[in-house]
Design a protein around this motif. Structure first.
Motif, PDB file in Angstrom:
ATOM      1  N   GLN A  19       0.826  -1.205   0.000  1.00 16.69           N
ATOM      2  CA  GLN A  19       0.000   0.000   0.000  1.00 16.69           C
ATOM      3  C   GLN A  19       0.861   1.256   0.000  1.00 16.69           C
ATOM      4  OE1 GLN A  19      -2.411  -0.639   3.464  1.00 16.69           O
ATOM      5  NE2 GLN A  19      -3.909  -1.903   2.383  1.00 16.69           N
ATOM      6  N   ARG A  20       1.906   1.249   0.809  1.00 13.59           N
ATOM      7  CA  ARG A  20       2.801   2.412   0.875  1.00 13.59           C
ATOM      8  C   ARG A  20       3.501   2.620  -0.462  1.00 13.59           C
ATOM      9  NH1 ARG A  20       6.952   4.295   5.523  1.00 13.59           N
ATOM     10  NH2 ARG A  20       8.327   5.488   4.180  1.00 13.59           N
ATOM     11  N   ALA A  21       3.941   1.533  -1.085  1.00 15.59           N
ATOM     12  CA  ALA A  21       4.608   1.623  -2.381  1.00 15.59           C
ATOM     13  C   ALA A  21       3.656   2.206  -3.432  1.00 15.59           C
ATOM     14  CB  ALA A  21       5.121   0.254  -2.813  1.00 15.59           C
ATOM     15  N   ARG A  23       1.035   4.104  -2.875  1.00 13.51           N
ATOM     16  CA  ARG A  23       0.762   5.495  -2.522  1.00 13.51           C
ATOM     17  C   ARG A  23       1.898   6.419  -2.997  1.00 13.51           C
ATOM     18  NH1 ARG A  23      -0.470   4.361   2.657  1.00 13.51           N
ATOM     19  NH2 ARG A  23       1.605   4.862   3.374  1.00 13.51           N
ATOM     20  N   ASN A  24       3.136   5.921  -2.924  1.00 10.87           N
ATOM     21  CA  ASN A  24       4.294   6.724  -3.317  1.00 10.87           C
ATOM     22  C   ASN A  24       4.696   6.514  -4.773  1.00 10.87           C
ATOM     23  OD1 ASN A  24       4.531   7.840  -0.745  1.00 10.87           O
ATOM     24  ND2 ASN A  24       5.781   6.147  -0.023  1.00 10.87           N
ATOM     25  N   GLY A  25       3.965   5.664  -5.479  1.00 11.86           N
ATOM     26  CA  GLY A  25       4.268   5.427  -6.891  1.00 11.86           C
ATOM     27  C   GLY A  25       5.554   4.646  -7.100  1.00 11.86           C
ATOM     28  N   HIS A  26       5.875   3.753  -6.159  1.00  5.56           N
ATOM     29  CA  HIS A  26       7.099   2.948  -6.236  1.00  5.56           C
ATOM     30  C   HIS A  26       6.748   1.481  -6.391  1.00  5.56           C
ATOM     31  CE1 HIS A  26       9.287   6.100  -3.523  1.00  5.56           C
ATOM     32  NE2 HIS A  26       9.261   6.476  -4.787  1.00  5.56           N
ATOM     33  N   GLU A  31      10.410   0.964  -2.724  1.00  2.84           N
ATOM     34  CA  GLU A  31       9.908   1.457  -1.432  1.00  2.84           C
ATOM     35  C   GLU A  31      10.782   0.959  -0.289  1.00  2.84           C
ATOM     36  OE1 GLU A  31       7.643   3.879   0.849  1.00  2.84           O
ATOM     37  OE2 GLU A  31       7.618   3.723  -1.328  1.00  2.84           O
ATOM     38  N   SER A  34      13.893   2.958  -0.321  1.00  4.38           N
ATOM     39  CA  SER A  34      13.626   4.293   0.205  1.00  4.38           C
ATOM     40  C   SER A  34      13.564   4.286   1.729  1.00  4.38           C
ATOM     41  CB  SER A  34      12.309   4.811  -0.381  1.00  4.38           C
ATOM     42  OG  SER A  34      11.945   6.020   0.213  1.00  4.38           O
TER      43      SER A  34
END
Length: 82
Positions: A19-21, A23-26, A31, A34
């Motif tokens: 989900q985080r990836a 959201r950040n477009g990764h 991710e 990062s």
């Protein structure tokens, strides 16, 4: 670059990472890179620049404890009228 294999990653953690990836477009790999960069680089700067208060305390430790005298103040004067 080196390959790192994560085994037995908790499903909830994997889902939150996906989900985080997104959201950040990764990608997940980008991710993770990062996150590791942020954590490890901040760790280096924290270690090299210890807490400023501790540095100041260490710098003045040889002088022992002392009180800074209070500077007497004058009453505030009246505001000018023009």
């Amino acid at each position: 670059m080196s390959n790192i294999i994560l085994e037995e990653l908790e499903p909830e953690l994997k889902q939150r990472l996906q989900q985080r990836a997104m959201r950040n477009g990764h990608t997940i790999e980008a991710e993770i890179t990062s996150i590791l960069s942020i954590v490890l680089l901040s760790d280096i700067s924290t270690n090299s620049n210890d807490d400023l208060t501790k540095q100041i305390a260490q710098r003045f430790a040889p002088f022992g404890e002392f009180d800074i005298p209070e500077t007497p103040r004058e009453a505030i004067r009246e505001a000018p009228t023009f």
